[in-house]
Every structure is written in C-alpha cells, then in structure tokens.
Design an enzyme around this catalytic site. Structure first.
Site, short mmCIF file in Angstrom:
data_model
loop_
_atom_site.label_atom_id
_atom_site.label_comp_id
_atom_site.label_asym_id
_atom_site.label_seq_id
_atom_site.Cartn_x
_atom_site.Cartn_y
_atom_site.Cartn_z
N LYS A 1 -5.91 7.73 -7.14
CA LYS A 1 -5.98 6.67 -6.13
C LYS A 1 -4.99 6.98 -5.02
CE LYS A 1 -4.17 2.30 -6.60
NZ LYS A 1 -3.51 1.90 -5.35
N ASP B 1 -7.82 3.40 -1.57
CA ASP B 1 -7.51 1.96 -1.76
C ASP B 1 -6.89 1.41 -0.48
OD1 ASP B 1 -6.73 -0.51 -2.78
OD2 ASP B 1 -5.08 0.30 -3.96
N LYS C 1 -8.30 -1.47 1.15
CA LYS C 1 -8.52 -2.94 1.15
C LYS C 1 -8.84 -3.49 2.54
CE LYS C 1 -5.39 -3.85 -2.78
NZ LYS C 1 -4.64 -2.59 -2.90
N ARG D 1 2.97 4.04 -12.17
CA ARG D 1 4.29 4.46 -12.62
C ARG D 1 4.39 4.95 -14.06
NH1 ARG D 1 6.59 -0.84 -9.93
NH2 ARG D 1 4.46 -1.38 -10.53
#
Ligand code: C5P
Length: 241
Positions: free
Chosen positions: A40, A67, A69, A219
């Site tokens: 991503k 991504d 949005k 993470r």
C-alpha cells in the site's frame, strides 16, 4: 464488467508502506528476495515521491493499493481517477462520504478504453471517528455501525468492489453487501505485539476468521527487526498455515 484486476487473489496481506521517500521504500522492498508482497502506497509517500514511485514499485512486480482516499465533486474525482488508472495500480479508494454520484463518476473515470480498471473501494467512516465525534462534528445521530453499513451499501449500489473497514465489521458488511464485496481491513496486530495508536485491533488469524479479504499491516512488519520474517508470520497466521 469482469476486469483483469478482479482476478487478484481474493485474500491477501497488504503491507502499508508508510515511508516518506522513495529511497526508504525501495530499500524496504530490497529486503524481499523470494516474494513480491502486495503493498500500500499512501498519501505521505505519494506526495513526497510522486507517481514515479508507483511506476518503480510496479516495475519490480508488486501489486499496489494506492490509498489516496479521494473526496471532491464528481467531475474532479472522475478526472483524477482517470489519471490514477493510467498508473496501472491494482486497487485504489475514495471516501463514501462523497456520495453515490461521486462514486459512480469515479468508476467511470477509472475504467480504461478496453473496459479494464483497478479495483475501487470506499472508506466508510474513518476509524479515527467515533460515534460522539460523528454526532458533534457531522450532526449524524445514527449509531456508527448503522452509518458504516449504510455507506457500504451506497458503495455497492454505485458499483464499487468493496470497503475499507475494521475486521470487526467485515462479517456485517458481507451480510449486507454480499460475500463477493471486498473487506480491506487495517488494525491488525500480532497477539504479542504493540497496538500503537490503533484502538480496536485483531490478530491476522482472527481477521481471517471474521471474514477479512485483505488485511493491511504496517508497523508490525515495517518496524520489525526482521520485516521479511514478520511478513511471513503475518501470511502464515492469516492463511492458517
Ligand atoms: O502501522 P499500521 O498497521 O497501524 O498501519 C495501518 C495502515 O492502514 C496505515 O497506513 C493507516 O493509514 C491505514 N488505515 C487505518 N485505518 C483506516 C484507514 C486506513 O489504519 N480506517
């Protein structure tokens, strides 16, 4: 219309590559010799490194969830989606809050002359928005879950392929919109890991049980001492190996 991109494996692990420059991103991908994870690319990296980073990652053979949005008037989103479609990403997204006409325009913009297009999914309510904030700032009085399902149904009605949601919402989204409607779910942590700023977390195995199609994991993989081992552990838990 059936598209090439719809042949993507239905279940997979997507690594959230929240880096702030191309060098970090490419150095991270260099760690993976034997496999090509689905990655991503979000606003931070895209705004820092531009479309070139998408080309570079694609050239290395990775599938990409871009991504960004999108949320604007239908005409603007349609034209922006046409540009993103030319980047050959596999999956991209917008805010369902832009309403059905915006989502329909986005699909039009995304569809290439040969009828193929990247998959398109909608963010329902951000997981950083709780019910009290929604009531206070957006004057939405309905329960959060009802709002999420309503936005998911709107996305389905507009012809989108799925939504970004919590793994905890995956089953109700599938019940409302069909099992083929994709649930792409962040908020995933190892049972023995740190939650960080994520509030409602589930493990990869639990996300699979709850019906998540794609888990988005950042993470726990990118900050691990051994990211490749952490990626393999995530896949093993998610696919039940
Ligand atoms: O590092 P972590 O696993 O928390 O990364 C989760 C990723 O998913 C981040 O890129 C974050 O921006 C994204 N995301 C999220 N919650 C949402 C939508 C996107 O965590 N509702």
């Amino acid at each position: 219309m059936e598209t090439k991109e719809k042949n993507l494996a239905k279940k997979d692990v997507i690594i959230a590559c929240d880096f702030n420059c191309s060098e970090e991103m490419l150095a991270f991908l260099d760690l993976f010799q034997g496999e090509k994870p689905f990655v991503k690319i979000g606003m931070e990296l895209f705004y820092a490194a531009g479309p070139q980073i998408v080309h570079a990652v694609k050239q290395r053979g990775h599938r990409i969830f871009l991504d960004l949005k999108l949320h604007d008037i239908p005409n603007t989103v349609k034209k922006a989606m046409a540009v993103l479609s030319r980047l050959e990403v596999d999956l991209c997204n917008l805010h369902a809050g832009g309403c059905i006409p915006m989502m329909e325009a986005a699909l039009e913009g995304l569809t290439r002359p040969d009828g193929s297009r990247p998959l398109l999914i909608a963010v329902t309510q951000l997981t950083s928005t709780d019910e009290a904030t929604m009531r206070r700032d957006l004057l939405i009085e309905r329960p959060l879950e009802e709002v999420v399902l309503h936005y998911a149904r709107n996305a389905r009605a507009a012809g989108l392929d799925g939504v970004v949601c919590s793994p905890l919402e995956a089953a109700s989204v599938h019940a409302a919109c069909g099992s083929g409607f994709l649930t792409v779910t962040p908020g995933v942590r190892f049972a023995d890991g740190e939650a960080g700023d994520q509030k409602r977390v589930t493990t990869p195995a639990r996300a699979a049980e709850l019906g998540s199609d794609f888990i988005v994991v950042g993470r726990p993989i990118t900050q691990a001492a051994d990211p490749v081992a952490a990626y393999r552990r995530t896949c093993a838990e998610f696919f039940g190996a």
